[in-house]
Design an enzyme around this catalytic site. Structure first.
Site, short mmCIF file in Angstrom:
data_model
loop_
_atom_site.label_atom_id
_atom_site.label_comp_id
_atom_site.label_asym_id
_atom_site.label_seq_id
_atom_site.Cartn_x
_atom_site.Cartn_y
_atom_site.Cartn_z
N HIS A 106 20.25 51.34 5.58
CA HIS A 106 19.46 52.42 6.21
C HIS A 106 18.00 51.99 6.16
O HIS A 106 17.23 52.45 5.30
CB HIS A 106 19.67 53.74 5.48
CG HIS A 106 21.08 54.23 5.49
ND1 HIS A 106 22.08 53.69 4.70
CD2 HIS A 106 21.69 55.22 6.22
CE1 HIS A 106 23.23 54.32 4.92
NE2 HIS A 106 23.01 55.25 5.84
N ASP A 113 20.64 52.85 1.00
CA ASP A 113 19.57 53.82 0.80
C ASP A 113 19.67 54.94 1.84
O ASP A 113 18.81 55.10 2.68
CB ASP A 113 18.23 53.05 0.94
CG ASP A 113 17.02 53.92 0.81
OD1 ASP A 113 17.13 55.04 0.29
OD2 ASP A 113 15.94 53.50 1.27
N SER A 122 11.60 49.07 2.77
CA SER A 122 12.40 47.97 2.20
C SER A 122 12.41 46.73 3.09
O SER A 122 12.35 45.60 2.57
CB SER A 122 13.82 48.45 1.90
OG SER A 122 14.38 49.20 2.96
N GLY A 159 25.26 52.03 9.05
CA GLY A 159 24.94 51.06 8.01
C GLY A 159 26.06 50.78 7.05
O GLY A 159 26.20 49.66 6.54
N GLU A 188 19.90 50.75 11.31
CA GLU A 188 19.19 52.03 11.39
C GLU A 188 19.72 52.80 12.59
O GLU A 188 19.93 52.23 13.66
CB GLU A 188 17.68 51.80 11.53
CG GLU A 188 16.86 53.06 11.66
CD GLU A 188 17.08 54.04 10.51
OE1 GLU A 188 17.34 55.22 10.80
OE2 GLU A 188 17.02 53.62 9.34
#
Length: 284
Positions: free
Chosen positions: A42, A169, A105, A149, A123
């Site tokens: 993500h 995440d 990230s 994801g 994403e």
């Protein structure tokens, strides 16, 4: 699910913990010449403008990364992460102004990946995928997909080099994400047992974190470290009081580094109500 925008929260206390750990893991991976995969389930926008209305509305970065940069007394284990962010804000800091950008990230990963490494980012958000694609345009061996994801992670395992870091995440807007994220790692581990997996979670309802712990402990995974930093005590009212990570196959020195990081974050970013824990949830 697509309403979540991390731009509201970029650089907050949760990002500080997550990204400082990610920095240490990626730094460790670059100590060997052999290439590795970085996989981000993500990924978000890649880089966040702290001057935009999203970040300014909450100002969460001011109580997070901005405090660390201003203090200048962080332990060695935090220095690489802080210097990375400071370097991106070199002009603003020289002018003694507020920092203006914060790396997500992918921004952290871009700093560490080499010619022999590759980054794979997923994403779904229709706006963030555009920002992420633009951010990665001049990044060799960066691959961006607007796709689920969880499935994306599993489709890439095991990496050809048998070296990899997986960051999961999710936004956790759906309650199902808590166990879905754990199950993705359990499935990934069956395909690639030597990879390092980092799973971020918010502390909103303690029972959801306990469900994740139980799911890990009921699995066949080995060597799982759990780290948690809570700014406030658990509460029954809505809101994130803390943040944590499950780390599968952490670098050997990470636990010792976290014993430096956690007390510092608790003192610098927290209050008398703040606390931290570091637990070897599953032995090697």
């Amino acid at each position: 699910m697509l309403s979540y925008r991390h731009a509201f929260h970029a650089g907050n206390f949760a990002d500080v913990l997550k990204h400082s750990v990610l920095t240490l893991v990626l730094e460790y991976m670059t100590r060997k010449d052999k290439g590795f995969y970085y996989i981000d389930s993500h990924a978000g926008a890649g880089m966040y403008q702290l001057t935009d209305p999203y970040a300014q509305k909450t100002g969460e970065y001011k109580a997070g990364i901005a405090k660390l940069i201003a203090k200048q007394d962080a332990p060695a284990a935090l220095q690489t992460y802080i210097k990375l962010v400071a370097q991106l804000n070199q002009q603003a800091l020289a002018d003694k102004a507020d920092i203006t950008v914060y790396p997500g990230s992918p921004g952290i990963a871009r700093h560490f990946t080499r010619r022999q490494d590759s980054a794979h980012m997923f994403e779904l958000h229709p706006s963030d995928i555009g920002y992420l694609t633009e951010f990665c345009q001049r990044w060799n061996k960066a691959h961006v997909k607007q796709a689920d994801g969880y499935q994306g992670v599993l489709s890439l395992l095991p990496p050809p080099s048998r070296r990899g870091v997986v960051l999961i995440d999710p936004p956790y807007e759906l309650k199902e994400d808590y166990l879905k994220a754990v199950r993705t790692i359990v499935s990934g581990y069956k395909k690639f047992a030597t990879g390092t997996y980092i799973l971020w979670y918010p502390v909103v309802k303690r029972e959801l974190v306990e469900q994740m712990q139980a799911a890990f402990m009921a699995s066949e995974l080995r060597n799982v470290l759990q780290v948690e930093y809570c700014q406030q005590a658990d509460t029954l009212t809505y809101g994130m009081t803390g943040t944590g990570l499950f780390i599968v196959n952490p670098p050997w020195q990470l636990k010792a580094q976290l014993t430096e990081i956690l007390p510092y974050l608790t003192t610098t970013l927290g209050s008398t109500a703040s606390q931290h824990t570091l637990t070897q949830l599953i032995e090697e």
